[in-house]
Design a protein around this motif. Structure first.
Motif, PDB file in Angstrom:
ATOM      1  N   ILE A 316       0.856  -1.184   0.000  1.00 46.54           N
ATOM      2  CA  ILE A 316       0.000   0.000   0.000  1.00 46.54           C
ATOM      3  C   ILE A 316       0.893   1.236   0.000  1.00 46.54           C
ATOM      4  CG2 ILE A 316      -1.748   1.287   1.284  1.00 46.54           C
ATOM      5  CD1 ILE A 316      -2.628  -1.466   2.442  1.00 46.54           C
ATOM      6  N   VAL A 317       0.807   2.016  -1.078  1.00 43.97           N
ATOM      7  CA  VAL A 317       1.667   3.197  -1.217  1.00 43.97           C
ATOM      8  C   VAL A 317       0.893   4.506  -1.150  1.00 43.97           C
ATOM      9  CG1 VAL A 317       3.521   2.031  -2.468  1.00 43.97           C
ATOM     10  CG2 VAL A 317       1.561   2.894  -3.738  1.00 43.97           C
ATOM     11  N   HIS A 318      -0.399   4.464  -1.487  1.00 46.33           N
ATOM     12  CA  HIS A 318      -1.210   5.683  -1.445  1.00 46.33           C
ATOM     13  C   HIS A 318      -2.539   5.393  -0.757  1.00 46.33           C
ATOM     14  CE1 HIS A 318       1.561   7.943  -3.927  1.00 46.33           C
ATOM     15  NE2 HIS A 318       1.513   7.000  -4.863  1.00 46.33           N
ATOM     16  N   PRO A 319      -2.523   5.145   0.553  1.00 46.07           N
ATOM     17  CA  PRO A 319      -3.776   4.847   1.248  1.00 46.07           C
ATOM     18  C   PRO A 319      -4.781   5.980   1.180  1.00 46.07           C
ATOM     19  CG  PRO A 319      -2.014   5.299   2.820  1.00 46.07           C
ATOM     20  CD  PRO A 319      -1.368   5.177   1.475  1.00 46.07           C
ATOM     21  N   GLU A 320      -4.259   7.202   1.025  1.00 50.02           N
ATOM     22  CA  GLU A 320      -5.160   8.364   0.960  1.00 50.02           C
ATOM     23  C   GLU A 320      -6.012   8.376  -0.302  1.00 50.02           C
ATOM     24  OE1 GLU A 320      -1.425   9.453  -1.241  1.00 50.02           O
ATOM     25  OE2 GLU A 320      -1.902   8.396   0.632  1.00 50.02           O
ATOM     26  N   ASN A 321      -5.612   7.593  -1.321  1.00 47.54           N
ATOM     27  CA  ASN A 321      -6.382   7.543  -2.562  1.00 47.54           C
ATOM     28  C   ASN A 321      -7.622   6.660  -2.461  1.00 47.54           C
ATOM     29  OD1 ASN A 321      -4.468   9.161  -3.692  1.00 47.54           O
ATOM     30  ND2 ASN A 321      -3.585   7.607  -5.060  1.00 47.54           N
ATOM     31  N   CYS A 322      -7.667   5.782  -1.454  1.00 47.30           N
ATOM     32  CA  CYS A 322      -8.761   4.807  -1.357  1.00 47.30           C
ATOM     33  C   CYS A 322     -10.094   5.491  -1.107  1.00 47.30           C
ATOM     34  CB  CYS A 322      -8.466   3.823  -0.231  1.00 47.30           C
ATOM     35  SG  CYS A 322      -9.751   2.578  -0.017  1.00 47.30           S
ATOM     36  N   ASN A 323     -11.101   5.129  -1.884  1.00 46.09           N
ATOM     37  CA  ASN A 323     -12.444   5.689  -1.712  1.00 46.09           C
ATOM     38  C   ASN A 323     -13.421   4.696  -1.093  1.00 46.09           C
ATOM     39  OD1 ASN A 323     -12.896   3.910  -3.776  1.00 46.09           O
ATOM     40  ND2 ASN A 323     -13.761   5.402  -5.215  1.00 46.09           N
TER      41      ASN A 323
END
Length: 399
Positions: A316-323
């Protein structure tokens, strides 16, 4: 007496694989659908491997040996080998993966096929109901499942060939690739492996056994098309083509099938003869993870553990992208990843992640990437009370 008779044959077939099957009554009835008395005599008399046609014929007591041999090869009871230098020889086929798939992989639909799917489904259901203690431990002891730990696995899990996941992985091959299908390649080199085959090396395509079983059950698939998705190479491909179980395809067609299936959410499993990593590659399955008997049975509460060789893992490299769409959870074959609405975080349970990359391929937001990591995954069967199916429900992020 009939039950004991076929149990002996099933026991002999189980000696030909690292994935033995339990001797449930339905499997005996399945055998009787496709194995005549004359065939039984040959199968019980023959050696496990390297039988000449003359040796096989010495156990035959019928009147039409040519037809009997043809049907045993067409039904997958024998594995026919075509050495480039030497005499053709035959091995006894294992059960599953093995000869059980052949009668349900040629696209035919008849009463025997219908009955076979009913028996197979019933057998798997019976095994699943036995997935309770002390039967779970007894099954593990009888099949010596602990011996699996320490060997190189049974099946390769291949990475995506193109798309988002492929941009995160570059494979450098510091040697000339052989065209010999007895060479064992890391599974993420599938495209390279297929392209390296000699022009006269056959590649076959046949209907998916698992999808056929699920279709007769009336269960929905995640990936509905195409139905012909199982690729074989080498001697197995030669046999499938010669006996009309499937059809020949070119390298370009095979690679296109891999890519098309991948985009739809299928994963690639690479099988070897007898589920032995030291044996030649035989099949590349492009699995609908709901239908697959190897993977789907795990989430359905089957008794067989997963014992796979993986070459990578998702990070997981961009957890902030998860919707919170949870598409990853829906397609993950072992329900090892998803969005946890309680914690508001994306998770990966690496002890069950098989490294197939489908969560990367299907994610619309580039939350993960694949990184190299060679590992052998041993997943014990899930107790029935812990079995959970993937879902496609959108999760609400924790405020």
């Amino acid at each position: 007496m009939e039950y004991i008779k076929f149990m002996k044959l099933m026991g002999k077939m189980n000696q030909r694989t690292n994935v033995p099957q339990p001797p449930v009554p339905q499997f005996e009835k399945y055998c009787k659908l496709f194995i005549t008395d004359d065939m039984y005599d040959v199968l019980m008399g023959m050696k496990l491997t390297h039988n000449s046609e003359a040796e096989l014929r010495s156990f035959y007591h019928g009147s039409d040996w040519g037809k009997c041999l043809y049907e045993m090869c067409r039904r997958g009871l024998l594995e026919k080998h075509y050495p480039k230098n030497g005499e053709i020889y035959y091995d006894l086929a294992p059960m599953l993966p093995g000869w059980f798939e052949f009668p349900l992989s040629n696209g035919e639909d008849n009463p025997a096929v219908q009955r076979a799917t009913e028996l197979f489904t019933s057998a798997i259901g019976l095994v699943t109901t036995m997935n309770v203690e002390p039967m779970r431990s007894g099954y593990a002891f009888m099949n010596n499942l602990n011996k699996l730990k320490g060997d190189p696995g049974h099946i390769d899990v291949a990475l995506p060939l193109e798309g988002k996941a492929s941009t995160t992985k570059v494979v450098t091959v510091n040697k000339e690739l052989s065209c010999d299908t007895s060479s064992i390649y890391p599974s993420y080199q599938l495209k390279t492996f297929l392209e390296s085959l000699a022009d006269d090396e056959p590649i076959s395509l046949m209907h998916c056994f698992c999808r056929n079983v699920r279709a007769h059950e009336g269960q929905p698939e995640k990936v509905t098309e195409p139905q012909e998705v199982c690729l074989c190479v080498g001697d197995m491909a030669h046999q499938i083509i010669e006996f009309g179980v499937g059809r020949a395809v070119t390298k370009e067609e095979a690679i296109k099938i891999l890519v098309d299936c991948e985009k739809k959410g299928c994963i690639h499993q690479v099988f070897h003869y007898s589920c032995d990593m030291g044996c030649p590659t035989t099949a590349i399955c492009n699995c609908d993870t709901t239908c697959c008997e190897m993977l789907g049975s795990y989430t359905r509460g089957g008794m067989q553990p997963l014992y796979l060789r993986s070459h990578a893992k998702p990070v997981i490299v961009h957890p902030e992208n998860c919707n919170g769409c949870n598409i990853c959870n829906h397609f993950c074959p072992t329900v090892a990843t998803g969005f946890n609405a309680q914690t508001g975080k994306v998770f990966v349970e690496y002890q069950r992640c098989i490294g197939c990359g489908v969560c990367v391929t299907k994610c619309p937001r580039d939350v993960r990437k694949m990184v190299d990591e060679e590992r052998v995954l041993f997943c014990k069967p899930l107790p029935k009370n812990l079995v959970r199916e993937p879902n496609l429900k959108r999760q609400s992020k924790k405020k």
